[in-house]
Enzyme design. Sequence first.
Site, PDB file in Angstrom:
ATOM      1  CD  GLU A   1       2.127   2.544  -1.176  1.00 52.56           C
ATOM      2  OE1 GLU A   1       1.967   3.550  -0.477  1.00 52.56           O
ATOM      3  OE2 GLU A   1       2.852   1.595  -0.847  1.00 52.56           O
TER       4      GLU A   1
ATOM      5  CB  CYS B   1      10.065  -4.818  -0.111  1.00 50.81           C
ATOM      6  SG  CYS B   1       9.902  -3.161  -0.721  1.00 50.81           S
TER       7      CYS B   1
ATOM      8  CG  ASN C   1      12.308  -1.300   4.405  1.00 51.47           C
ATOM      9  OD1 ASN C   1      11.296  -0.651   4.672  1.00 51.47           O
ATOM     10  ND2 ASN C   1      12.378  -2.098   3.376  1.00 51.47           N
TER      11      ASN C   1
ATOM     12  CD  GLU D   1       2.640  -1.973  -2.545  1.00 57.05           C
ATOM     13  OE1 GLU D   1       3.277  -3.003  -2.821  1.00 57.05           O
ATOM     14  OE2 GLU D   1       1.819  -1.470  -3.329  1.00 57.05           O
TER      15      GLU D   1
END
Length: 478
Positions: free
Chosen positions: A458, A281, A149, A247
């Site tokens: 991250e 997300c 994505n 993640e």
Amino acid sequence: MRNHDHLIKGEWVSSGNYQDNVNPSDTRDVIGAYSYGDAALVEAAVAAAKSAQAGWADATPQARHDLLEAVGRELAARKEEIGRLLAREEGKTLAEGIGETLRAAQVFKFFAGECLRQVGDLQASVRPGIDVEVTREPVGIVGLITPWNFPMAISAWKIAPALAFGNCVILKPADLTPGCAHILAQVLHEQGCPPGVFNLVMGRGATVGEAIVTHPDIAAISFTGSRTTGDHIAEVCGRMKKKVQLEMGGKNPMVVLDDADLSTAVSACLNGTYFSTGQRCTASSRLIVQAGIHDRFVEELIRQMQALTVGDALDAGTQIGPVVDARQLKSNLAYVDLARSEAAEVIGGERLELNKPGFYQAPALFLGTTNAMRINREEIFGPCGSVLKVDSFDAAVAMANDTEFGLAAGICTTSLYHARAFRRRAEAGMVMVNLPTAGVDYHVPFGGRKGSSFGAREQGRYAVEFYTVVKTSYVCAG
Ligand code: NDP
């Protein structure tokens, strides 16, 4: 160039088995053919990385900086061309594709700067005549596994810190979006990345991904993708004592209070729920709306949702591109059916037949829903949002937190008291006030809580935690 190969030790390597990469806006448009790897190719990539690891760990901060800076500059200079490829391959609009490419460039430039800001501590020992030095060293070879994505941005925010802190990389992109990863590999190669420091192995998760996760010489895995795959990777890495960073998905709440500015709230929800076709997300999927503003909010959101232009990602007027592929579209449509069978009122959400073969879906809004419904508990990952009505701020916070996920949470309010209380009480890694839940900066940490994330954060300066290991040295002058 039609056929695209893997990059191993600075060479383009074919493993045959080319698969067509198809444009979801128009399936007659084939972007290219991309080779599929296997476990043997992962083995070759690991051997290449092993041969390069010591040299890259010893490379000067200047050398690492110069590579990352050059990659960032090149991506920015080619943002139109690469953004177009991204839009063709993944289906986000051209503007979104260009924006994401620029984001990848910014990430490389940020970490170019981090190369020059080496961290460590020199401390006096509690014992006489001894110095204590706390330094950070590369983890070693890292396996990076990415979803489809955000094929440029997510790859960039894993590759750039990995290289900045002296690690060699093996990247496995999602099967659906090898094109963006291939361009990144080309840019790294052309800008002088030493052979073996960065390796690209394309192919299926079940073969290439699995071979990377289980390889004993790969010291750490950074993964972004679904909860199911993440759970599996965590288990393998735990067993093998590998460093791991995950993640995963979200079921992000956006709270709209009675005191919200209506136009701010509708615009934040429209963007957060539907832009990038809801395939983020951090998308807002549960719109938790207080009773006093509910009817006005719903009326205006439906009006603006129905005015969105769904179309070919490359067309100038398109606001919502296609769903990424047939499988994801089927899954989204099944959730629209589920919403009906769970007794929600469904607005939109139907498959759209445009004048070309593509995976188009009208944005969907589910009304009159409860937080117990499956549509409000499972991640849909498409252009679908639910409205949940609540009576009070406290009920809104409780509902926002009533989920197994914890990536992003938002609130629209003009009350400083409520904004502050929500920031403190939201069980999420990222909180947005009067902003969409999706859309983040690149120089600050990204990540979530509960079922959304695992391991170190991250991005930004926090990335050093995952991509380095700490060494404590005791030195006595003798
Ligand atoms: P998947 O988990 O299916 O895939 C992610 C990556 O993992 C792909 O490269 C995939 O390869 C690979 N993979 C699959 N199986 C294995 C395995 N056994 N071992 C190693 N690697 C494997 O997710 P999607 O790509 O479909 O992405 C969509 C999902 O990602 C959504 O649920 C979304 O919420 C989540 N996501 C989370 C983000 C976050 O930061 N929290 C950001 C973006 C997405 P292949 O493509 O070949 O299957």
